[in-house]
Write an enzyme that holds these catalytic residues in place. Sequence first.
Site, PDB file in Angstrom:
ATOM      1  N   SER A 192       0.852  -1.174   0.000  1.00  0.00           N
ATOM      2  CA  SER A 192       0.000   0.000   0.000  1.00  0.00           C
ATOM      3  C   SER A 192       0.890   1.226   0.000  1.00  0.00           C
ATOM      4  CB  SER A 192      -0.873  -0.009   1.263  1.00  0.00           C
ATOM      5  OG  SER A 192      -1.451   1.262   1.511  1.00  0.00           O
ATOM      6  N   TYR A 206      -2.673   0.383  10.552  1.00  0.00           N
ATOM      7  CA  TYR A 206      -2.531  -0.168   9.204  1.00  0.00           C
ATOM      8  C   TYR A 206      -1.102  -0.005   8.702  1.00  0.00           C
ATOM      9  CZ  TYR A 206      -3.710  -1.036   4.284  1.00  0.00           C
ATOM     10  OH  TYR A 206      -3.770  -1.540   3.000  1.00  0.00           O
TER      11      TYR A 206
END
Length: 238
Positions: A140, A153
């Site tokens: 990501s 995250y």
Amino acid sequence: MTDPARGAEPLAGRTAVVTGASRGIGAATVQALSLAGARVIGIARTAGIPVPNALAVRCDLMEPGGVLFAIEAAERQFGGAPDILVNNAGAFAIGRVDETPLATFTEMLTLNLTVPFQLVRAFLPAMRARARGHIVTVGSIADHVALPGNGAYAATKYGARGLHEVLRGELTGSGVRTTLVSPAAVDTTLWDALDPATRTMMPARDAMLSAADVADAIVFAVTRPDRVGIDEIRLARS
């Protein structure tokens, strides 16, 4: 040797496992790998759209025994470890560090980092033994950019990036390749409960990448000739 010049099915004869396969990036990747000729096992908690040349294995990787069930299903179907492993399944939540419940952090840590480690650890010995294989980590933008509200995250994605980089060093010259694919925001169903339009620093959904964009990058990486390693791909919406 894997040769893209072979035509429409550069992955003919190859096998692949994709986690988080019922929707979003995972579903698009299952379809793209299948169209490239691979036999694919898609692992997910829920049933996805049927794809030719692909087998859906329903299991919850967070449940005790879930990872072992997935490993055994893949080895039974393929007669051993797959040629390609795409670690895509993941959990995502937004919140300041002091507002993030420990249970949420633990869930993300397990699914985003521990489960990929378990799958790599299970399949890698056979890949090493045959001197061929490809481990793809779906990362990501949060694995290299510190975004406010992404503490939990980002911790898991930075960890996944670290695992990828260590694997890259350990596997140099082994015939087993590793690729980290790090996209910016992707328009998937994970945003259904998190309206990005109401959040600062978040693009609108129609300004995000598509799941197919990420799947195309994965197929590009795994269809290079065996002598070519694609260490990392960063994707952004132009």
